[in-house]
Design a protein around this motif. Structure first.
Motif, PDB file in Angstrom:
ATOM      1  N   LEU A 158       0.920  -1.202   0.161  1.00 26.96           N
ATOM      2  CA  LEU A 158       0.027   0.160  -0.041  1.00 26.96           C
ATOM      3  C   LEU A 158       0.876   1.280  -0.036  1.00 26.96           C
ATOM      4  CD1 LEU A 158      -2.780   1.257   0.369  1.00 26.96           C
ATOM      5  CD2 LEU A 158      -2.499   1.184   2.615  1.00 26.96           C
ATOM      6  N   ILE A 159       0.645   2.180  -1.011  1.00 27.08           N
ATOM      7  CA  ILE A 159       1.585   3.222  -1.044  1.00 27.08           C
ATOM      8  C   ILE A 159       0.605   4.552  -0.974  1.00 27.08           C
ATOM      9  CG2 ILE A 159       3.228   4.512  -2.725  1.00 27.08           C
ATOM     10  CD1 ILE A 159       4.128   1.563  -2.321  1.00 27.08           C
ATOM     11  N   HIS A 160       1.042   5.251  -0.064  1.00 28.36           N
ATOM     12  CA  HIS A 160       0.259   6.593   0.379  1.00 28.36           C
ATOM     13  C   HIS A 160       0.660   7.686  -0.685  1.00 28.36           C
ATOM     14  CE1 HIS A 160      -1.710   4.853   3.991  1.00 28.36           C
ATOM     15  NE2 HIS A 160      -0.580   4.194   4.119  1.00 28.36           N
ATOM     16  N   ASP A 161      -0.395   8.308  -1.487  1.00 30.27           N
ATOM     17  CA  ASP A 161       0.091   9.466  -2.308  1.00 30.27           C
ATOM     18  C   ASP A 161      -0.723  10.511  -1.918  1.00 30.27           C
ATOM     19  OD1 ASP A 161       1.152  10.413  -4.530  1.00 30.27           O
ATOM     20  OD2 ASP A 161      -0.365   9.450  -6.036  1.00 30.27           O
ATOM     21  N   HIS A 214       4.655   7.969  -1.948  1.00 30.22           N
ATOM     22  CA  HIS A 214       5.125   8.296  -3.499  1.00 30.22           C
ATOM     23  C   HIS A 214       5.408   9.706  -3.335  1.00 30.22           C
ATOM     24  CE1 HIS A 214       3.991   9.904  -7.435  1.00 30.22           C
ATOM     25  NE2 HIS A 214       5.059   9.311  -7.729  1.00 30.22           N
ATOM     26  N   GLN A 215       6.469   9.986  -3.553  1.00 36.66           N
ATOM     27  CA  GLN A 215       7.021  11.541  -3.799  1.00 36.66           C
ATOM     28  C   GLN A 215       6.649  11.996  -5.290  1.00 36.66           C
ATOM     29  OE1 GLN A 215      11.275  11.069  -2.544  1.00 36.66           O
ATOM     30  NE2 GLN A 215      10.714  12.085  -0.536  1.00 36.66           N
ATOM     31  N   PRO A 216       6.045  13.005  -5.232  1.00 40.08           N
ATOM     32  CA  PRO A 216       5.672  13.787  -6.438  1.00 40.08           C
ATOM     33  C   PRO A 216       6.871  13.968  -7.284  1.00 40.08           C
ATOM     34  CG  PRO A 216       4.664  14.925  -4.530  1.00 40.08           C
ATOM     35  CD  PRO A 216       5.474  13.828  -3.977  1.00 40.08           C
ATOM     36  N   GLY A 217       6.773  13.468  -8.576  1.00 38.38           N
ATOM     37  CA  GLY A 217       7.946  13.695  -9.567  1.00 38.38           C
ATOM     38  C   GLY A 217       8.742  12.367  -9.644  1.00 38.38           C
ATOM     39  N   LYS A 218       8.441  11.489  -8.735  1.00 31.70           N
ATOM     40  CA  LYS A 218       9.352  10.347  -8.894  1.00 31.70           C
ATOM     41  C   LYS A 218       8.452   9.062  -9.210  1.00 31.70           C
ATOM     42  CE  LYS A 218      12.446  11.980  -5.916  1.00 31.70           C
ATOM     43  NZ  LYS A 218      13.776  11.719  -5.259  1.00 31.70           N
ATOM     44  N   SER A 219       9.073   8.125  -9.756  1.00 29.54           N
ATOM     45  CA  SER A 219       8.446   6.838 -10.350  1.00 29.54           C
ATOM     46  C   SER A 219       7.300   6.379  -9.234  1.00 29.54           C
ATOM     47  CB  SER A 219       9.341   5.946 -10.729  1.00 29.54           C
ATOM     48  OG  SER A 219       8.688   4.672 -10.868  1.00 29.54           O
ATOM     49  N   PRO A 220       6.247   6.014  -9.622  1.00 29.92           N
ATOM     50  CA  PRO A 220       5.364   5.424  -8.521  1.00 29.92           C
ATOM     51  C   PRO A 220       5.679   3.909  -8.148  1.00 29.92           C
ATOM     52  CG  PRO A 220       4.148   5.318 -10.700  1.00 29.92           C
ATOM     53  CD  PRO A 220       5.602   6.360 -10.688  1.00 29.92           C
ATOM     54  N   TYR A 221       6.637   3.479  -9.060  1.00 28.77           N
ATOM     55  CA  TYR A 221       7.280   2.035  -8.754  1.00 28.77           C
ATOM     56  C   TYR A 221       8.392   2.342  -7.835  1.00 28.77           C
ATOM     57  CZ  TYR A 221       4.380   0.818 -12.774  1.00 28.77           C
ATOM     58  OH  TYR A 221       3.183   0.776 -13.634  1.00 28.77           O
ATOM     59  N   GLN A 222       8.973   3.104  -7.484  1.00 23.53           N
ATOM     60  CA  GLN A 222       9.953   3.542  -6.620  1.00 23.53           C
ATOM     61  C   GLN A 222       9.325   4.112  -5.130  1.00 23.53           C
ATOM     62  OE1 GLN A 222      12.885   2.121  -6.546  1.00 23.53           O
ATOM     63  NE2 GLN A 222      12.163   0.979  -8.205  1.00 23.53           N
ATOM     64  N   PRO A 223       8.556   3.659  -4.429  1.00 24.60           N
ATOM     65  CA  PRO A 223       8.175   4.583  -3.266  1.00 24.60           C
ATOM     66  C   PRO A 223       9.275   4.826  -2.184  1.00 24.60           C
ATOM     67  CG  PRO A 223       7.301   2.321  -3.231  1.00 24.60           C
ATOM     68  CD  PRO A 223       8.110   2.359  -4.332  1.00 24.60           C
ATOM     69  N   VAL A 224       9.019   5.457  -1.442  1.00 25.92           N
ATOM     70  CA  VAL A 224      10.032   5.903  -0.202  1.00 25.92           C
ATOM     71  C   VAL A 224       9.443   5.582   1.011  1.00 25.92           C
ATOM     72  CG1 VAL A 224      11.032   7.661   1.038  1.00 25.92           C
ATOM     73  CG2 VAL A 224      10.900   7.670  -1.624  1.00 25.92           C
ATOM     74  N   TRP A 225       9.935   5.030   1.824  1.00 31.38           N
ATOM     75  CA  TRP A 225       9.785   4.448   3.307  1.00 31.38           C
ATOM     76  C   TRP A 225       9.571   5.926   4.160  1.00 31.38           C
ATOM     77  CZ3 TRP A 225       7.442   0.162   4.679  1.00 31.38           C
ATOM     78  CH2 TRP A 225       7.828  -0.968   3.910  1.00 31.38           C
ATOM     79  N   GLU A 226       8.485   6.283   4.782  1.00 31.18           N
ATOM     80  CA  GLU A 226       8.246   7.270   5.743  1.00 31.18           C
ATOM     81  C   GLU A 226       8.339   6.774   7.078  1.00 31.18           C
ATOM     82  OE1 GLU A 226       5.737  10.918   5.206  1.00 31.18           O
ATOM     83  OE2 GLU A 226       4.594   9.571   6.610  1.00 31.18           O
ATOM     84  N   VAL A 227       9.595   7.363   7.954  1.00 29.74           N
ATOM     85  CA  VAL A 227       9.564   6.556   9.373  1.00 29.74           C
ATOM     86  C   VAL A 227       9.489   7.722  10.150  1.00 29.74           C
ATOM     87  CG1 VAL A 227      11.221   5.396  10.595  1.00 29.74           C
ATOM     88  CG2 VAL A 227      11.227   4.868   8.411  1.00 29.74           C
ATOM     89  N   ARG A 228       8.626   7.579  11.023  1.00 27.51           N
ATOM     90  CA  ARG A 228       8.169   8.471  11.846  1.00 27.51           C
ATOM     91  C   ARG A 228       8.680   8.011  13.272  1.00 27.51           C
ATOM     92  NH1 ARG A 228       4.969  13.151  10.417  1.00 27.51           N
ATOM     93  NH2 ARG A 228       3.960  12.608   8.400  1.00 27.51           N
ATOM     94  N   VAL A 229       9.635   8.760  14.199  1.00 28.56           N
ATOM     95  CA  VAL A 229      10.200   8.186  15.502  1.00 28.56           C
ATOM     96  C   VAL A 229      10.312   9.236  16.217  1.00 28.56           C
ATOM     97  CG1 VAL A 229      12.334   7.524  14.511  1.00 28.56           C
ATOM     98  CG2 VAL A 229      11.501   6.278  16.685  1.00 28.56           C
ATOM     99  N   PHE A 230      10.032   9.268  17.552  1.00 29.13           N
ATOM    100  CA  PHE A 230      10.529  10.221  18.557  1.00 29.13           C
ATOM    101  C   PHE A 230      10.174  11.724  17.962  1.00 29.13           C
ATOM    102  CE2 PHE A 230      14.100   7.231  18.834  1.00 29.13           C
ATOM    103  CZ  PHE A 230      13.586   6.601  19.991  1.00 29.13           C
ATOM    104  N   GLY A 231       8.919  11.634  17.401  1.00 29.49           N
ATOM    105  CA  GLY A 231       8.392  13.181  16.673  1.00 29.49           C
ATOM    106  C   GLY A 231       9.270  13.593  15.615  1.00 29.49           C
TER     107      GLY A 231
END
Length: 187
Positions: free
Chosen positions: A66-69, A152-169
């Motif tokens: 699941l990719i969040h866009d 998915h980062q705008p302007g990048k390939s939808p096949y190369q998503p990025v991990w978004e990691v939230r920790v300690f704020g």
């Protein structure tokens, strides 16, 4: 039939989009997403390109991601063996419709960076900043305090998503090559 089940699944995903992750889907739900991707690959692409039709016969649909866009979340379903993919299908997470597909005879490891590897890369980054030495950070380094999702980062390939990691704020991005950006300030 698979599309209607995927639409019901999409309603659930929409209601819980903040916490929803493809790994949290039940086995039956993951199966439904894979079947929808197989159908899309055969019907939408395979009828126009015989090579894709042949790939459908040999490749297996893997774990959906699941990719969040910013505009619409989507499922990316790799086709191949283990973590090695030769094709990928993108389906809307809202209504299950086919969006696009890509394939290559060469294939590649997919996803190149796992969730666990992304979290470990952020931990190394925190150690580089000297933050992880603090007792408070070590005590709070628990799975329930670490929020990870693919985006998915705008302007990048939808096949190369990025991990978004939230920790300690703090917010970090880990790309599919393992490079860590962050901490990133929220906008």
């Amino acid at each position: 039939r698979h599309k209607s089940r995927l639409r019901r699944l999409a309603i659930r995903a929409e209601l819980t989009s903040d916490a929803m992750d493809a790994s949290q889907l039940s086995r039956a739900q993951r199966h439904t997403v894979r079947l929808a991707a197989i159908t899309a690959l055969r019907e939408e692409v395979g009828t126009f390109d015989t090579r894709v039709g042949q790939l459908c016969q040999t490749l297996r649909a893997q774990q959906p991601l699941l990719i969040h866009d910013a505009t619409e979340p989507y499922y990316l379903v790799p086709f191949g063996t283990n973590r090695y993919a030769q094709a990928a299908v993108i389906l809307s997470a809202n209504d299950g419709r086919f969006k696009e597909a890509s394939w290559s005879e060469a294939g590649q490891a997919y996803p190149p960076i796992s969730r666990r590897e992304a979290v470990q890369a952020v931990r190394v980054r925190l150690q580089q900043f000297g933050l992880f030495r603090r007792a408070r950070f070590q005590q709070q380094w628990q799975p329930r305090n670490i929020h990870v999702q693919l985006i998915h980062q705008p302007g990048k390939s939808p096949y190369q998503p990025v991990w978004e990691v939230r920790v300690f704020g703090l917010l970090f991005h880990v790309d599919q090559q393992g490079a860590v950006q962050g901490p990133i300030r929220k906008r």
